[in-house]
Design a protein around this motif. Structure first.
Motif, PDB file in Angstrom:
ATOM      1  N   LEU A  48       1.133  -1.174   0.419  1.00 45.37           N
ATOM      2  CA  LEU A  48      -0.572   0.357  -0.121  1.00 45.37           C
ATOM      3  C   LEU A  48       0.899   1.673   0.186  1.00 45.37           C
ATOM      4  N   ASN A  49       1.878   1.241   0.124  1.00 44.65           N
ATOM      5  CA  ASN A  49       3.027   2.004   0.299  1.00 44.65           C
ATOM      6  C   ASN A  49       4.173   2.348  -1.123  1.00 44.65           C
ATOM      7  N   GLY A  50       3.155   1.193  -1.536  1.00 49.84           N
ATOM      8  CA  GLY A  50       3.871   1.608  -3.240  1.00 49.84           C
ATOM      9  C   GLY A  50       5.514   0.301  -2.910  1.00 49.84           C
ATOM     10  N   LYS A  51       5.722  -0.700  -2.283  1.00 45.90           N
ATOM     11  CA  LYS A  51       6.955  -1.071  -1.584  1.00 45.90           C
ATOM     12  C   LYS A  51       6.818  -2.463  -1.761  1.00 45.90           C
ATOM     13  N   LEU A  52       7.696  -3.559  -2.675  1.00 51.30           N
ATOM     14  CA  LEU A  52       8.053  -4.720  -2.452  1.00 51.30           C
ATOM     15  C   LEU A  52       8.673  -5.341  -2.057  1.00 51.30           C
ATOM     16  N   PHE A  53       8.699  -6.893  -1.612  1.00 43.89           N
ATOM     17  CA  PHE A  53       9.511  -7.255  -0.991  1.00 43.89           C
ATOM     18  C   PHE A  53      11.401  -7.203  -1.167  1.00 43.89           C
ATOM     19  N   ILE A  54      11.679  -7.327  -2.343  1.00 43.96           N
ATOM     20  CA  ILE A  54      13.255  -6.870  -2.992  1.00 43.96           C
ATOM     21  C   ILE A  54      13.311  -6.070  -3.119  1.00 43.96           C
ATOM     22  N   ASP A  55      12.979  -4.967  -2.030  1.00 41.41           N
ATOM     23  CA  ASP A  55      12.844  -3.694  -1.723  1.00 41.41           C
ATOM     24  C   ASP A  55      13.819  -3.583  -0.169  1.00 41.41           C
ATOM     25  N   HIS A  56      13.973  -4.920   0.780  1.00 40.81           N
ATOM     26  CA  HIS A  56      14.352  -5.386   1.255  1.00 40.81           C
ATOM     27  C   HIS A  56      15.936  -5.412   1.284  1.00 40.81           C
ATOM     28  N   LEU A  57      15.932  -6.208   0.468  1.00 45.45           N
ATOM     29  CA  LEU A  57      16.630  -6.783   0.247  1.00 45.45           C
ATOM     30  C   LEU A  57      18.656  -6.400  -0.310  1.00 45.45           C
ATOM     31  N   ASP A  58      19.695  -6.742   0.444  1.00 44.73           N
ATOM     32  CA  ASP A  58      21.345  -6.222   0.296  1.00 44.73           C
ATOM     33  C   ASP A  58      20.603  -6.181  -0.650  1.00 44.73           C
ATOM     34  N   PHE A  59      22.663  -5.411  -1.420  1.00 46.86           N
ATOM     35  CA  PHE A  59      22.450  -5.203  -2.875  1.00 46.86           C
ATOM     36  C   PHE A  59      23.337  -6.487  -3.333  1.00 46.86           C
ATOM     37  N   ILE A  60      23.531  -7.100  -3.239  1.00 47.96           N
ATOM     38  CA  ILE A  60      24.023  -8.049  -4.032  1.00 47.96           C
ATOM     39  C   ILE A  60      23.309  -9.273  -3.738  1.00 47.96           C
ATOM     40  N   THR A  61      22.589  -9.630  -3.455  1.00 43.62           N
ATOM     41  CA  THR A  61      21.292 -10.565  -2.906  1.00 43.62           C
ATOM     42  C   THR A  61      20.175  -9.987  -3.728  1.00 43.62           C
ATOM     43  N   LYS A  62      19.975  -8.590  -3.888  1.00 41.32           N
ATOM     44  CA  LYS A  62      18.926  -7.824  -5.188  1.00 41.32           C
ATOM     45  C   LYS A  62      19.657  -7.822  -6.277  1.00 41.32           C
ATOM     46  N   LEU A  63      20.777  -8.058  -6.770  1.00 44.09           N
ATOM     47  CA  LEU A  63      21.042  -8.059  -7.943  1.00 44.09           C
ATOM     48  C   LEU A  63      21.125  -9.669  -8.300  1.00 44.09           C
ATOM     49  N   LYS A  64      21.275 -10.500  -7.850  1.00 49.55           N
ATOM     50  CA  LYS A  64      20.859 -12.223  -7.895  1.00 49.55           C
ATOM     51  C   LYS A  64      19.621 -12.378  -8.660  1.00 49.55           C
ATOM     52  N   VAL A  65      18.298 -11.292  -7.776  1.00 49.76           N
ATOM     53  CA  VAL A  65      17.283 -11.538  -7.941  1.00 49.76           C
ATOM     54  C   VAL A  65      16.567 -10.787  -8.972  1.00 49.76           C
ATOM     55  N   MET A  66      17.776  -9.739  -9.570  1.00 48.63           N
ATOM     56  CA  MET A  66      16.922  -9.089 -10.392  1.00 48.63           C
ATOM     57  C   MET A  66      17.538 -10.074 -11.407  1.00 48.63           C
ATOM     58  N   SER A  67      18.280 -10.411 -11.582  1.00 52.28           N
ATOM     59  CA  SER A  67      18.514 -11.223 -13.208  1.00 52.28           C
ATOM     60  C   SER A  67      17.754 -12.669 -13.128  1.00 52.28           C
ATOM     61  N   ALA A  68      17.752 -13.434 -11.859  1.00 49.88           N
ATOM     62  CA  ALA A  68      16.455 -14.493 -11.830  1.00 49.88           C
ATOM     63  C   ALA A  68      14.789 -14.193 -12.678  1.00 49.88           C
ATOM     64  N   ILE A  69      15.106 -12.620 -11.901  1.00 51.79           N
ATOM     65  CA  ILE A  69      13.256 -11.637 -12.401  1.00 51.79           C
ATOM     66  C   ILE A  69      13.595 -11.457 -14.011  1.00 51.79           C
ATOM     67  N   LYS A  70      14.667 -11.763 -15.117  1.00 49.36           N
ATOM     68  CA  LYS A  70      14.989 -11.215 -16.272  1.00 49.36           C
ATOM     69  C   LYS A  70      14.354 -13.194 -16.758  1.00 49.36           C
ATOM     70  N   ASP A  71      15.269 -14.205 -15.826  1.00 46.87           N
ATOM     71  CA  ASP A  71      14.538 -15.016 -16.381  1.00 46.87           C
ATOM     72  C   ASP A  71      13.161 -15.261 -16.630  1.00 46.87           C
ATOM     73  N   VAL A  72      12.124 -15.397 -15.366  1.00 40.87           N
ATOM     74  CA  VAL A  72      11.099 -15.872 -15.128  1.00 40.87           C
ATOM     75  C   VAL A  72      10.197 -15.097 -15.713  1.00 40.87           C
ATOM     76  N   ARG A  73      10.542 -13.643 -16.205  1.00 41.20           N
ATOM     77  CA  ARG A  73       9.934 -13.080 -16.631  1.00 41.20           C
ATOM     78  C   ARG A  73       9.285 -13.159 -17.783  1.00 41.20           C
ATOM     79  N   LYS A  74       9.264 -13.825 -18.461  1.00 46.24           N
ATOM     80  CA  LYS A  74       8.629 -14.318 -19.909  1.00 46.24           C
ATOM     81  C   LYS A  74       8.250 -15.136 -19.353  1.00 46.24           C
ATOM     82  N   ASN A  75       7.924 -15.600 -18.235  1.00 41.09           N
ATOM     83  CA  ASN A  75       6.358 -16.834 -18.475  1.00 41.09           C
ATOM     84  C   ASN A  75       5.382 -15.833 -17.612  1.00 41.09           C
ATOM     85  N   TRP A  76       5.896 -14.697 -17.377  1.00 42.98           N
ATOM     86  CA  TRP A  76       4.467 -13.578 -16.845  1.00 42.98           C
ATOM     87  C   TRP A  76       3.626 -13.862 -17.469  1.00 42.98           C
ATOM     88  N   THR A  77       2.138 -13.051 -17.052  1.00 44.18           N
ATOM     89  CA  THR A  77       1.381 -13.513 -17.691  1.00 44.18           C
ATOM     90  C   THR A  77       0.121 -12.152 -17.313  1.00 44.18           C
TER      91      THR A  77
END
Ligand code: NI
Length: 169
Positions: free
Chosen positions: A140-169
């Protein structure tokens, strides 16, 4: 009706939501809540916030099924009033399907809100329920759980997102 869930990358998820004027939404609320619960259950979620269906409203639904039994919670204009303890656990979000990361949250939280009939209530939660309260208020404040991650973890998650987002509908 099962609604489309807005995915990470769409602007509405990043906008802080407007406070709900209960009287103004009262008439449409039963159907909206029914659709939100149905949509959430259809993808086995435990929480869904109004911005995830494209509505800029401070409104979320939660059902963490305590003891395996359904318990529907409606949170209108929720606020966290007290918190304690820390707990790191894996978390996901219906707006980031297939993406999970460990997130540190308060382990015990008290939350106040209005219920589906506009009555104020306060509820304490621990574990998964406490986590859901925090995750939903974040939405409700425009925030997502990935905003809580440290920098390195966030980089890893962003690269995972690139892989999975093509399956998003
Ligand atoms: Ni979420």
């Amino acid at each position: 009706m099962i609604l489309r869930i807005i995915k990470h990358g769409e602007k509405v998820l990043r906008q802080p939501c407007e406070k709900v004027d209960y009287a103004a939404v009262k008439k449409d609320l039963p159907r909206l809540l029914r659709d939100m619960f149905q949509t959430m259950y259809s993808v086995r979620g435990v929480g869904l916030a109004a911005p995830q269906i494209g509505l800029n409203l401070r409104l979320s639904v939660i059902d963490v099924k305590p003891e395996g039994k359904s318990r529907r919670l409606v949170l209108i204009n929720p606020e966290i009033v007290s918190k304690s303890g820390k707990l790191v656990q894996e978390e996901g979000c219906l707006s980031l399907p297939g993406v999970y990361a460990e997130v540190e949250r308060w382990s015990h939280v008290a939350m106040k809100a209005l219920d589906a009939r506009g009555r104020p209530y306060e509820m304490t939660g621990e574990g998964l329920l406490a986590r859901a309260f925090q995750h939903e208020v974040d939405h409700l404040n425009g925030k997502l759980f990935i905003d809580h991650l440290d920098f390195i973890t966030k980089l890893k998650v962003m690269s995972a997102i690139k892989d999975v987002r093509k399956n998003w509908t």
